[in-house]
Each structure stands twice: as structure tokens, then as C-alpha cells.
Enzyme design. Structure first.
Site, short mmCIF file in Angstrom:
data_model
loop_
_atom_site.label_atom_id
_atom_site.label_comp_id
_atom_site.label_asym_id
_atom_site.label_seq_id
_atom_site.Cartn_x
_atom_site.Cartn_y
_atom_site.Cartn_z
N HIS A 107 -9.61 1.22 4.62
CA HIS A 107 -8.45 1.46 5.34
C HIS A 107 -8.69 2.25 6.65
O HIS A 107 -9.49 3.25 6.57
CB HIS A 107 -7.39 1.83 4.45
CG HIS A 107 -6.13 1.85 5.19
ND1 HIS A 107 -5.39 2.78 5.95
CD2 HIS A 107 -4.74 0.96 4.97
CE1 HIS A 107 -4.47 2.65 6.31
NE2 HIS A 107 -3.85 1.65 5.74
N ASN A 133 0.96 -1.26 -0.06
CA ASN A 133 0.11 0.05 0.03
C ASN A 133 0.79 1.21 0.05
O ASN A 133 1.20 1.71 0.99
CB ASN A 133 -0.98 -0.19 1.26
CG ASN A 133 -1.76 1.39 1.29
OD1 ASN A 133 -1.84 1.94 0.45
ND2 ASN A 133 -2.52 1.40 2.47
N TRP A 134 1.27 1.78 -1.23
CA TRP A 134 1.99 2.99 -1.41
C TRP A 134 1.13 4.31 -0.74
O TRP A 134 2.00 5.35 -0.62
CB TRP A 134 2.15 3.16 -2.80
CG TRP A 134 3.11 2.26 -3.43
CD1 TRP A 134 3.76 1.09 -2.73
CD2 TRP A 134 3.58 2.12 -4.65
NE1 TRP A 134 4.41 0.36 -3.82
CE2 TRP A 134 4.44 0.72 -4.83
CE3 TRP A 134 3.23 2.68 -5.95
CZ2 TRP A 134 4.78 0.54 -6.11
CZ3 TRP A 134 3.91 2.31 -7.08
CH2 TRP A 134 4.58 1.38 -7.13
N GLY A 162 2.56 2.57 10.80
CA GLY A 162 3.55 3.67 10.50
C GLY A 162 4.17 4.11 11.93
O GLY A 162 5.02 5.03 11.85
N GLY A 179 2.87 -0.86 4.25
CA GLY A 179 2.92 0.43 4.05
C GLY A 179 4.23 1.08 3.77
O GLY A 179 4.79 0.89 2.57
N GLY A 180 4.92 1.93 4.57
CA GLY A 180 6.34 2.06 4.42
C GLY A 180 7.12 1.45 4.18
O GLY A 180 8.18 1.76 3.00
N GLU A 213 -5.33 -4.75 10.62
CA GLU A 213 -4.20 -3.62 10.72
C GLU A 213 -4.62 -2.82 11.99
O GLU A 213 -5.43 -2.01 12.07
CB GLU A 213 -4.34 -2.66 9.59
CG GLU A 213 -3.93 -3.22 8.18
CD GLU A 213 -3.46 -2.34 7.21
OE1 GLU A 213 -2.21 -2.58 6.77
OE2 GLU A 213 -4.04 -1.26 7.26
P1 13P Z 1 3.03 0.64 7.71
O1 13P Z 1 3.66 -0.73 7.16
O2 13P Z 1 3.79 1.86 7.20
O3 13P Z 1 2.89 0.65 9.20
O4 13P Z 1 1.58 0.69 7.18
C1 13P Z 1 0.55 -0.22 7.19
C2 13P Z 1 -0.65 0.09 6.48
O5 13P Z 1 -1.40 1.01 6.68
C3 13P Z 1 -0.79 -0.66 5.11
O6 13P Z 1 -2.05 -0.33 4.61
#
Ligand code: 13P
Length: 258
Positions: A96, A9-10, A174, A235-236, A168
Site C-alpha cells: 500500500h 481497507n480499514w 483520502g 478506505g474512508g 491506487e
Molecule cells: P480512500 O478510499 O479513503 O481514498 O482510501 C483508499 C485506500 O487507500 C484504500 O487502500
């Protein structure tokens, strides 16, 4: 057996040049992939470009980060499921926590989006997760079950591989704080049990359940070793080719033993 999914997920990141470089670098180290699927979810303006780069690449799929449930019409700024298909999408992230928090998406919105995605042959990646406050109050399971039921109860699902659910926890997104593999497994097992109540055991055993929240190259193996965790929503760490490639190429117990 469920085929694991490693989804990127960018979020609202990367321009066209950066996205092209990232996908090209990723394909050098994380292609071909066997017995696992990779789903890249860029922002809308990158969909066709990224779709073109992964076209014909077996086990690579394209996902959007949001969808609207109407087919067409006067809905300025929105994209329909058919538009996403037109861009080459096979998947779409729905509900999300950032959309729930900043754009006030409700469980009912999620229901309508999931329904529209399913009707248009898009695999929804439905996200559920509790806040830190809810977790500290011991409400994790109630919260995620409520979100799951709100978005899924009453949907018609012919087979479980048409649906993905991502757990999540909001406090893990994050932040660098991950749920423990055992903690994530325990919540995800409860979600699978509820999928059994909603759709029957056969379908529940087919649904891929992902964990998301600070997944990285260092913690992915332990998470993926859990029996009910079928993948990660990242994400990151998906914004760098080397870290996401390591996640895609996560090691199983069997491969570590060799
Ligand atoms: P991170 O991997 O940056 O914690 O983000 C997770 C996320 O929200 C993926 O949808």
C-alpha cells in the site's frame, strides 16, 4: 468472467466494539452477495473477531493489511503468512502506498511479501500507484509498471485468481479526488497488458484489477462499468456500513436498465 471484489481497507481505525457494530450493520444490508466477493481488511488486533463475524458467510473474506515474508523467528512486531492464515485470512494487502511512503517498503520487499503470500495460499492484493508529481510529469504508466514488475516479475503463478492488483493513485487516496472512470480504466488496461507479458494472456485475463482512491457510494457505479475494473479497494467509505453497503451493492448497467 472475473468475479468483482469489493475490498474494505480499514487502515488504523476502529476498536473492537466499533468493528463489531460495523460488520453487523453491514451484513444486514450487504448480505447475501452474489457474483461478487467482499474482503474486509481490518487491523491485526481485529482479525479474529471480524473473522468470527463473517465465518460461514458466503463470498465474504478476511484480509490483513500487511505481512512479513519470513516463516517465524526473531522479527519483533511482525506477522508471518501462516499467522495470518491462523487468524482466518484469505487475502493480504501488500505494498500500500502508505506502507511504501511511511515505512519505506521497496519493490523488493513487495516481491518477497507477494512470494510468501502465494506460497502460503494467501491472495496478495498488490497496490501500485503514482504520486501527483509523477502524474503531472506524465510518468503514471512508467511508475505503475515499474512497481508491478518489481513485485511480480519472477513469481510463479499457477492461476490468475490467486492474485489481485489494486491501482491506487496516491493523489486520490483520502482526498475526495477520484481518477475518472476512463482514466482509471486506461491505466488498469496497461497493467493487465503487462500481466500478460509476465504470466501469459490466460492468467492476465483472470487477475482481478481493482481501483482505489476516494471510491464512494456516488462514483462506484461508473468505475465498475469499465471493462478492466474488477472491483474497488475502499478506505474512508468502508468505515460506514451504509456507504460500504452501497459500494458492495453497486449497480451494473444491466441492473439499472431493469
Ligand atoms: P480512500 O478510499 O479513503 O481514498 O482510501 C483508499 C485506500 O487507500 C484504500 O487502500
Amino acid at each position: 468472467m472475473r468475479t468483482p471484489i469489493l475490498a474494505a481497507n480499514w487502515k488504523m481505525n476502529l476498536n473492537r466494539r466499533e468493528a463489531k457494530n460495523l460488520v453487523e450493520d453491514l451484513l444486514k444490508v450487504a448480505f447475501p452477495v452474489q457474483q461478487r466477493e467482499v474482503v474486509l481488511c481490518p487491523s491485526f488486533h481485529l482479525l479474529t473477531e471480524v473473522g468470527g463475524l463473517i465465518e460461514g458467510k458466503a463470498n465474504y473474506g478476511l484480509g490483513a493489511q500487511n505481512v512479513y515474508w519470513k516463516e517465524s523467528g526473531a522479527f519483533t512486531g511482525e506477522l508471518s503468512p501462516a499467522m495470518l492464515r491462523d487468524c482466518g485470512c484469505s487475502h493480504v494487502i501488500i505494498g500500500h502506498s502508505e506502507r511504501r511512503a511511511y515505512f519505506h517498503e521497496s519493490d523488493k520487499d513487495c516481491f518477497q511479501k507477494v512470494e510468501a503470500a502465494l506460497q502460503n495460499n494467501l491472495v496478495p492484493i498488490l497496490c501500485v500507484g503514482e504520486s501527483l508529481e509523477q502524474r503531472e510529469a506524465g510518468k503514471t504508466k512508467d511508475v505503475v509498471l515499474g512497481q508491478l514488475q518489481g513485485a511480480l516479475k519472477g513469481q510463479s503463478l499457477s492461476s490468475g485468481d490467486k492474485l489481485v492488483v489494486a491501482y491506487e493513485p496516491i493523489w486520490a487516496i483520502g482526498t475526495g479526488k477520484t481518477d475518472t472512470p476512463e482514466g482509471a480504466e486506461s491505466t488498469i488496461a496497461v497493467l493487465r497488458q503487462e500481466l500478460g507479458n509476465l504470466f501469459g494472456e490466460r492468467i492476465a485475463q483472470q487477475v482481478r484489477l481493482l481501483y482505489g482512491g476516494s471510491v464512494n457510494a456516488a462514483n462506484v457505479d461508473a468505475l465498475m462499468a469499465q471493462p478492466n475494473i474488477d472491483g474497488a479497494l475502499v478506505g474512508g467509505a468502508s468505515l460506514k456500513a451504509d456507504s460500504f453497503a452501497r459500494i458492495v451493492n453497486y449497480q451494473t448497467q444491466a441492473s439499472l436498465a431493469n
